[in-house]
Design a protein around this motif. Structure first.
Motif, PDB file in Angstrom:
ATOM      1  N   ARG A  80       0.834  -1.205   0.000  1.00 18.99           N
ATOM      2  CA  ARG A  80       0.000   0.000   0.000  1.00 18.99           C
ATOM      3  C   ARG A  80       0.869   1.256   0.000  1.00 18.99           C
ATOM      4  N   HIS A  82       3.859   1.523  -1.197  1.00 23.53           N
ATOM      5  CA  HIS A  82       4.467   1.625  -2.522  1.00 23.53           C
ATOM      6  C   HIS A  82       3.469   2.169  -3.540  1.00 23.53           C
ATOM      7  N   ASP A  83       2.221   1.720  -3.449  1.00 23.62           N
ATOM      8  CA  ASP A  83       1.189   2.234  -4.359  1.00 23.62           C
ATOM      9  C   ASP A  83       1.030   3.741  -4.222  1.00 23.62           C
ATOM     10  N   HIS A  84       1.012   4.226  -2.991  1.00 16.42           N
ATOM     11  CA  HIS A  84       0.880   5.669  -2.775  1.00 16.42           C
ATOM     12  C   HIS A  84       2.095   6.413  -3.314  1.00 16.42           C
ATOM     13  N   ARG A  86       4.112   5.504  -5.695  1.00  8.76           N
ATOM     14  CA  ARG A  86       4.159   5.405  -7.152  1.00  8.76           C
ATOM     15  C   ARG A  86       3.362   6.511  -7.829  1.00  8.76           C
ATOM     16  N   TYR A  87       2.285   6.966  -7.198  1.00  9.10           N
ATOM     17  CA  TYR A  87       1.433   7.985  -7.806  1.00  9.10           C
ATOM     18  C   TYR A  87       1.817   9.410  -7.425  1.00  9.10           C
TER      19      TYR A  87
END
Length: 117
Positions: A80, A82-84, A86-87
């Motif tokens: 989670r 990493h997802d944040h 990445r954007y």
């Protein structure tokens, strides 16, 4: 009483379940482990949603269920994060802000991880 975001409560429930990986917990047991005295029905709703997402398993216990974590909590949270990241348009700045919020113990843990490579 301060209201939590659902994602935060889901994370707290998963953290409580991860503390007892060898034992399934009831909704009431989980409710007692979550700070802030959340309602039984709220915890039960979160558990049903986590089950639908495949993040917990459940086993019948009379007329109710007992729950167990079905994922590696550390990998889930790291994913989670990493997802944040990445954007973000400026990941360096985001990481910098994140590091500034770490406790001394968390900062030391991060240093050890980075040194061990």
């Amino acid at each position: 009483m301060q209201r939590r975001q659902l994602g935060q409560l889901e994370a707290e429930v998963l953290a409580a379940l991860s503390e007892t990986p060898d034992r399934a917990l009831s909704t009431a047991e989980l409710q007692a482990r979550i700070p802030g005295d959340p309602a039984y029905t709220t915890i039960n709703t979160v558990l049903f949603r986590l089950h639908d997402k495949g993040l917990v398993t459940r086993e019948r216990d009379g007329r109710s269920f007992r729950y167990r974590i079905a994922v590696d909590e550390a990998r889930l949270v790291a994913g989670r994060m990493h997802d944040h990241l990445r954007y973000a348009s400026d990941s360096f700045n985001v990481l910098s802000q994140f590091v500034k919020t770490l406790s001394p113990a968390e900062e030391e843990a991060l240093r050890r991880i980075l040194e061990d490579g």
